[in-house]
Scaffold this motif. Sequence first.
Motif, PDB file in Angstrom:
ATOM      1  N   GLY A 181       1.284 -10.187   4.229  1.00  0.00           N
ATOM      2  CA  GLY A 181       1.033  -8.509   4.269  1.00  0.00           C
ATOM      3  C   GLY A 181       0.369  -8.144   3.003  1.00  0.00           C
ATOM      4  O   GLY A 181       0.836  -8.694   1.877  1.00  0.00           O
ATOM      5  N   SER A 182      -0.829  -7.724   3.093  1.00  0.00           N
ATOM      6  CA  SER A 182      -1.633  -7.047   1.915  1.00  0.00           C
ATOM      7  C   SER A 182      -1.645  -8.310   1.000  1.00  0.00           C
ATOM      8  O   SER A 182      -1.298  -8.151  -0.416  1.00  0.00           O
ATOM      9  CB  SER A 182      -0.785  -5.952   1.092  1.00  0.00           C
ATOM     10  N   PRO A 187       3.639  -6.287  -3.685  1.00  0.00           N
ATOM     11  CA  PRO A 187       4.602  -5.322  -2.576  1.00  0.00           C
ATOM     12  C   PRO A 187       4.767  -4.160  -3.683  1.00  0.00           C
ATOM     13  O   PRO A 187       5.153  -3.100  -2.908  1.00  0.00           O
ATOM     14  CB  PRO A 187       5.623  -6.160  -2.219  1.00  0.00           C
ATOM     15  N   VAL A 190       2.180  -1.513  -3.836  1.00  0.00           N
ATOM     16  CA  VAL A 190       1.699  -1.241  -2.606  1.00  0.00           C
ATOM     17  C   VAL A 190       3.070   0.003  -2.272  1.00  0.00           C
ATOM     18  O   VAL A 190       2.655   1.117  -1.869  1.00  0.00           O
ATOM     19  CB  VAL A 190       1.795  -2.043  -1.361  1.00  0.00           C
ATOM     20  N   PHE A 279       1.754  -5.249  10.498  1.00  0.00           N
ATOM     21  CA  PHE A 279       0.556  -5.429   9.830  1.00  0.00           C
ATOM     22  C   PHE A 279      -0.216  -4.213   9.696  1.00  0.00           C
ATOM     23  O   PHE A 279      -0.892  -3.672   8.763  1.00  0.00           O
ATOM     24  CB  PHE A 279      -0.197  -6.816  10.137  1.00  0.00           C
ATOM     25  N   TYR A 282       2.054  -0.965   8.549  1.00  0.00           N
ATOM     26  CA  TYR A 282       2.675  -1.081   7.018  1.00  0.00           C
ATOM     27  C   TYR A 282       1.633  -1.346   5.940  1.00  0.00           C
ATOM     28  O   TYR A 282       1.826  -1.332   4.933  1.00  0.00           O
ATOM     29  CB  TYR A 282       4.080  -1.946   7.190  1.00  0.00           C
ATOM     30  N   HIS A 283       0.571  -2.179   6.435  1.00  0.00           N
ATOM     31  CA  HIS A 283      -0.592  -2.941   5.464  1.00  0.00           C
ATOM     32  C   HIS A 283      -1.956  -2.519   5.780  1.00  0.00           C
ATOM     33  O   HIS A 283      -2.503  -3.058   5.341  1.00  0.00           O
ATOM     34  CB  HIS A 283      -0.296  -4.170   5.786  1.00  0.00           C
ATOM     35  N   TYR A 287      -3.862  -8.498   6.292  1.00  0.00           N
ATOM     36  CA  TYR A 287      -2.967  -9.507   6.457  1.00  0.00           C
ATOM     37  C   TYR A 287      -3.557 -11.124   6.377  1.00  0.00           C
ATOM     38  O   TYR A 287      -4.744 -11.058   6.563  1.00  0.00           O
ATOM     39  CB  TYR A 287      -1.863  -9.441   7.510  1.00  0.00           C
TER      40      TYR A 287
END
Length: 501
Positions: A181-182, A187, A190, A279, A282-283, A287
């Motif tokens: 993710g991202s 994280p 983010v 994905f 939240y992202h 991804y």
Amino acid sequence: METNRRKFVKLSALMAAGWAANPAWSFPGQAGAPGAGPLPDAIYALVDHCRNTRYEALPAEVVTATRTQILDTVAVTLPALGADGIRQLYEVSRESGGRGESRVLGTDVRLPLETAARLNAAMAAALEFDDTYEPALMHASCVTIPVALAVADFTGRVSGKELIAAVAAGTDAACRLSRAGSPGVSPFVVGWDPTPMYGILAAALVAGRLMGLTREQMVAAVGLAYHQLSGNAQAAVDGTDAKRLGAGFAAYGGVLSARLAKRGVIGTDHVLQGVKGLFKQYHGGKYSEEALLGGLGSRFAGLDIAPKPYPCCRGGHVAIDGILELVKANDLKAGDIESVTIYSPPAEMMLLGAPLEKKRNPQTIVEAQFSNPWMAAAAIQDRAVGLRHFSAAALRRADLRALAGRVFTVEDKSLVRPDGGPGFARVELVTRAGKKLDKLVKFAKGDPRNPMTPDEYRDKVFECADAAGMKRAQAERLVARFRQLEAEPDVAALNAALAIG
């Protein structure tokens, strides 16, 4: 009736996903069950990986690494029962009662399965001594291993080989999810704490495997876990007891999801790539397919997990290593130091260096665990950083507070680690004699590129056992058993042997 219900749920999910461009079920290169066509969602690939990985197929280095991670996690769990936040969770758990299905590690107390998993996972994370998957700042072991041990107690028929296989696959899935993710962004920048966020999905996978769930049940379990998914980074920023509990919440939710799925409760099967899947939701749709599934089954992320030599935020270990090297090489005492400046990248600056006055004067143990000035003070004053430096007694030490007050923190974007994970650090010591000493550290002790020695690792295990009040003879017997974990016919017996008399 049940068949119609399942068809309705499946049809509703497909309609919600939409049949427009980039449908959720068309995942390139991923085959489903024989004759079934493409997988509906990438979660099926991870479920198959976690269900089907066998001990005999694991590379020898993966077995060794997993065995080490299990011992390390058990060791750091044992001294945590009395820690702030954990003590209260233990009290509430015992007051709530319920069937004695699984053991609280280090004791003879038994609690309901998910309750024991929650407490043990929170204990594993509480002292900030648990290992780290550095590319994504993920603490997978403190979730997957307590869950596996609790389920082994519950079922009573899990061998050491089966435990290793379940943990190796589940930890691999957790690390892959956290890195996918991202991609390329921390994280914590983010805003997520990856341990509870992805840990709950991994907990469902590990619990589901050891409970013998079918493929469909296991997908349902992860879907139910996704519905509970959370994990923001604010607790780490604030340095509160909540930081210690995230792994426990993940363990509880994942185990409960597996139990519900085994009884037929249905969860979404578009966990990762649905229009409201992880994905996308939240992202923002960002991804990496390669990070998620590349080399699945042949390449295990557990090999890149780093054990911690110091019980504090992993992002501060590079600075500790640099300071210890300078202090020892130049035979410096605390009174020789005029000032210390720690240069860190943005994510580590946010967690460990700012606001400076707060980091210099931690009021709680968790605040100290996330303070570069405090870690630096311990390294200079005692030429070591251990459990004793993160205690109520340590917080009252005037010498450490005085030294922390001479530590400065500076953000330096050039220190961002290109491959992700804890950034580099540069430490600058100025002596009262006017001498300036400088050290750049890229990879902290414990990183696969800078591994701990066998003696350092042994010292850590026994430091934890001593802090827990375990007699050395018992600790040595247990270490020997964990080093031969494959020989254990029933892990429940090993859990029982951990009880401290």
